[in-house]
Design a protein around this motif. Structure first.
Motif, PDB file in Angstrom:
ATOM      1  N   THR A  21     -23.449   0.120 -11.024  1.00 37.12           N
ATOM      2  CA  THR A  21     -22.660   1.275 -11.478  1.00 37.12           C
ATOM      3  C   THR A  21     -23.204   1.776 -12.813  1.00 37.12           C
ATOM      4  O   THR A  21     -23.367   1.007 -13.763  1.00 37.12           O
ATOM      5  N   THR A  22     -23.492   3.066 -12.834  1.00 39.45           N
ATOM      6  CA  THR A  22     -24.085   3.718 -13.996  1.00 39.45           C
ATOM      7  C   THR A  22     -23.180   4.861 -14.453  1.00 39.45           C
ATOM      8  O   THR A  22     -22.676   5.615 -13.618  1.00 39.45           O
ATOM      9  N   VAL A  23     -22.974   4.990 -15.731  1.00 37.66           N
ATOM     10  CA  VAL A  23     -22.191   6.097 -16.284  1.00 37.66           C
ATOM     11  C   VAL A  23     -23.124   7.004 -17.068  1.00 37.66           C
ATOM     12  O   VAL A  23     -23.875   6.530 -17.933  1.00 37.66           O
ATOM     13  N   THR A  24     -23.102   8.278 -16.721  1.00 39.79           N
ATOM     14  CA  THR A  24     -23.979   9.248 -17.384  1.00 39.79           C
ATOM     15  C   THR A  24     -23.134  10.275 -18.128  1.00 39.79           C
ATOM     16  O   THR A  24     -22.237  10.890 -17.544  1.00 39.79           O
ATOM     17  N   ASP A  25     -23.422  10.434 -19.403  1.00 39.50           N
ATOM     18  CA  ASP A  25     -22.749  11.456 -20.203  1.00 39.50           C
ATOM     19  C   ASP A  25     -23.669  12.658 -20.337  1.00 39.50           C
ATOM     20  O   ASP A  25     -24.840  12.515 -20.712  1.00 39.50           O
ATOM     21  N   ILE A  26     -23.121  13.825 -20.039  1.00 36.85           N
ATOM     22  CA  ILE A  26     -23.872  15.069 -20.164  1.00 36.85           C
ATOM     23  C   ILE A  26     -23.270  15.859 -21.318  1.00 36.85           C
ATOM     24  O   ILE A  26     -22.069  16.157 -21.324  1.00 36.85           O
ATOM     25  N   THR A  27     -24.098  16.145 -22.310  1.00 45.68           N
ATOM     26  CA  THR A  27     -23.631  16.880 -23.490  1.00 45.68           C
ATOM     27  C   THR A  27     -24.599  18.025 -23.775  1.00 45.68           C
ATOM     28  O   THR A  27     -25.771  17.974 -23.381  1.00 45.68           O
ATOM     29  N   THR A  28     -24.097  19.049 -24.466  1.00 47.78           N
ATOM     30  CA  THR A  28     -25.016  20.100 -24.905  1.00 47.78           C
ATOM     31  C   THR A  28     -25.877  19.547 -26.029  1.00 47.78           C
ATOM     32  O   THR A  28     -25.536  18.527 -26.649  1.00 47.78           O
ATOM     33  N   THR A  29     -26.989  20.243 -26.315  1.00 43.70           N
ATOM     34  CA  THR A  29     -27.839  19.800 -27.430  1.00 43.70           C
ATOM     35  C   THR A  29     -27.088  19.950 -28.756  1.00 43.70           C
ATOM     36  O   THR A  29     -27.474  19.344 -29.751  1.00 43.70           O
TER      37      THR A  29
ATOM     38  N   GLY B  22     -24.092  18.814 -29.055  1.00 44.00           N
ATOM     39  CA  GLY B  22     -23.206  17.657 -29.135  1.00 44.00           C
ATOM     40  C   GLY B  22     -21.868  17.833 -28.429  1.00 44.00           C
ATOM     41  O   GLY B  22     -21.010  16.952 -28.522  1.00 44.00           O
ATOM     42  N   GLU B  23     -21.680  18.948 -27.700  1.00 45.52           N
ATOM     43  CA  GLU B  23     -20.410  19.147 -26.978  1.00 45.52           C
ATOM     44  C   GLU B  23     -20.423  18.365 -25.669  1.00 45.52           C
ATOM     45  O   GLU B  23     -21.324  18.516 -24.842  1.00 45.52           O
ATOM     46  N   GLN B  24     -19.397  17.524 -25.495  1.00 38.97           N
ATOM     47  CA  GLN B  24     -19.270  16.756 -24.247  1.00 38.97           C
ATOM     48  C   GLN B  24     -18.905  17.699 -23.105  1.00 38.97           C
ATOM     49  O   GLN B  24     -17.943  18.464 -23.206  1.00 38.97           O
ATOM     50  N   VAL B  25     -19.669  17.676 -21.992  1.00 30.80           N
ATOM     51  CA  VAL B  25     -19.400  18.588 -20.876  1.00 30.80           C
ATOM     52  C   VAL B  25     -18.922  17.824 -19.643  1.00 30.80           C
ATOM     53  O   VAL B  25     -17.963  18.216 -18.991  1.00 30.80           O
ATOM     54  N   CYS B  26     -19.604  16.719 -19.337  1.00 22.54           N
ATOM     55  CA  CYS B  26     -19.292  16.023 -18.079  1.00 22.54           C
ATOM     56  C   CYS B  26     -19.644  14.550 -18.193  1.00 22.54           C
ATOM     57  O   CYS B  26     -20.641  14.189 -18.822  1.00 22.54           O
ATOM     58  N   THR B  27     -18.815  13.707 -17.569  1.00 24.87           N
ATOM     59  CA  THR B  27     -19.151  12.297 -17.379  1.00 24.87           C
ATOM     60  C   THR B  27     -19.280  12.038 -15.884  1.00 24.87           C
ATOM     61  O   THR B  27     -18.375  12.384 -15.115  1.00 24.87           O
ATOM     62  N   ALA B  28     -20.408  11.481 -15.491  1.00 25.41           N
ATOM     63  CA  ALA B  28     -20.655  11.175 -14.076  1.00 25.41           C
ATOM     64  C   ALA B  28     -20.759   9.670 -13.914  1.00 25.41           C
ATOM     65  O   ALA B  28     -21.455   9.000 -14.688  1.00 25.41           O
ATOM     66  N   ARG B  29     -20.041   9.122 -12.945  1.00 23.49           N
ATOM     67  CA  ARG B  29     -20.117   7.685 -12.664  1.00 23.49           C
ATOM     68  C   ARG B  29     -20.647   7.503 -11.257  1.00 23.49           C
ATOM     69  O   ARG B  29     -20.151   8.116 -10.309  1.00 23.49           O
ATOM     70  N   SER B  30     -21.687   6.701 -11.135  1.00 23.26           N
ATOM     71  CA  SER B  30     -22.363   6.556  -9.853  1.00 23.26           C
ATOM     72  C   SER B  30     -22.502   5.082  -9.488  1.00 23.26           C
ATOM     73  O   SER B  30     -22.903   4.280 -10.331  1.00 23.26           O
ATOM     74  N   THR B  31     -22.138   4.731  -8.280  1.00 28.41           N
ATOM     75  CA  THR B  31     -22.388   3.369  -7.809  1.00 28.41           C
ATOM     76  C   THR B  31     -23.402   3.407  -6.680  1.00 28.41           C
ATOM     77  O   THR B  31     -23.193   4.079  -5.664  1.00 28.41           O
ATOM     78  N   LEU B  32     -24.517   2.713  -6.902  1.00 28.80           N
ATOM     79  CA  LEU B  32     -25.529   2.580  -5.853  1.00 28.80           C
ATOM     80  C   LEU B  32     -25.375   1.205  -5.220  1.00 28.80           C
ATOM     81  O   LEU B  32     -25.059   0.227  -5.904  1.00 28.80           O
TER      82      LEU B  32
END
Lengths: 147, 141
Positions: A122-130, A132-142
């Protein structure tokens, strides 16, 4: 093959900045059959209160996959990609991604678990603007299927 | 946008099911748009060599259809603030003109603050549940 448990907690990235474009959003919306004008027509998106055309919620997978590739392709982790299937996925959006966003993604290995002959990563990916604004958190289980 | 109003729904409100066709062409388009070129999504020989019955759809394409379903209901793809699924069975896509069909349905589970509701989603293809534990938070007008 057992995965290297010492990788739990390790963070990869951030990625190079990715510019979200109107063309890419429209291409993605076409591919999933999302008919909304908010994904194609800037005036319609602005009338709905957005700065520009918005991406469908699962568009974030384009960014999280780029980021988590650093995890899945790390030879020290020991993942056999041929045996991998996607087990679970979630997205939590602070706001939709829109055209003109320049974002970076950073992935952290949250857990590695053995379940019935398979291994779950399980991996958690944080997507932010350059900026520094938090836009999305994606959690993925392979799921790495057992041989 | 003609979306569902927050005051129109309550816990237990059902969202009418929709059927989405998925053909081999759709898989090729999704591969290109998403950058996921895993061969099991377009090459029957490789898919069968790893024990699959045939080419299967990207799990993320099935999840995207759940997003399309909710976006239509809310009238805004940006209204889907949370979406989470477990991929419980593959969507098998035969090499014919009809392809597979994914049927998505939903039920409002809880009314939240901020004009938001939580929704439980089901998705089936060829009588199999292809998504389980599928849930979303959607902001309504």
């Amino acid at each position: 093959m057992a995965l290297n448990a010492s990788y739990v907690g390790r963070t990869f990235g951030p990625t190079q900045p990715y510019e979200v474009s109107r063309v890419k959003i429209a291409e993605f919306a076409d591919a999933i059959g999302e008919p909304s004008p908010l994904c194609r027509d800037r005036a319609a998106a602005q009338a709905a209160g957005y700065p520009d055309v918005i991406a469908p919620p699962t568009f974030a997978i384009v960014l999280s996959t780029k980021s988590s590739a650093a995890v899945t392709h790390d030879p020290g982790l020991g993942l056999n990609y041929a045996m991998v299937v996607h087990g679970e996925q979630s997205f939590t959006h602070a706001r939709p991604l829109h055209a003109g966003d320049v974002v970076v993604a950073q992935s952290t290995i949250e857990s590695i678990r053995a379940v019935g002959g398979n291994t779950l990563l399980t991996t958690v990916t944080d997507i932010t603007t350059t900026g520094g604004e938090q836009v999305c958190t994606a959690r993925s289980t392979l799921v790495e299927r057992g041989a | 946008m003609g979306g569902t109003s927050y005051t129109q729904v309550q816990a237990g409100t059902e969202i009418p099911p929709r059927q989405y066709p998925v053909t081999r062409l759709d898989l090729v388009k999704y591969a290109g748009a998403s950058g996921d070129f895993n061969t099991i999504h377009w090459n029957e020989r490789i898919a069968k060599s790893v024990g699959l019955p045939d080419v299967i759809a990207h799990g993320m394409l099935t999840m995207a259809l759940a997003g399309v379903f909710l976006a239509e209901w809310a009238g805004d793809p940006g209204a889907v603030t949370e979406l989470g699924v477990r991929f419980s069975a593959p969507v098998v896509v035969p090499d014919d003109d009809k392809g597979a069909t994914v049927e998505v349905a939903g039920t409002v589970r809880e009314i939240l603050d901020g004009d938001r509701v939580s929704v439980e989603i089901t998705a089936r293809s060829a009588d199999a549940k292809v998504l389980t534990r599928a849930h979303a938070v959607v902001r309504l007008a």
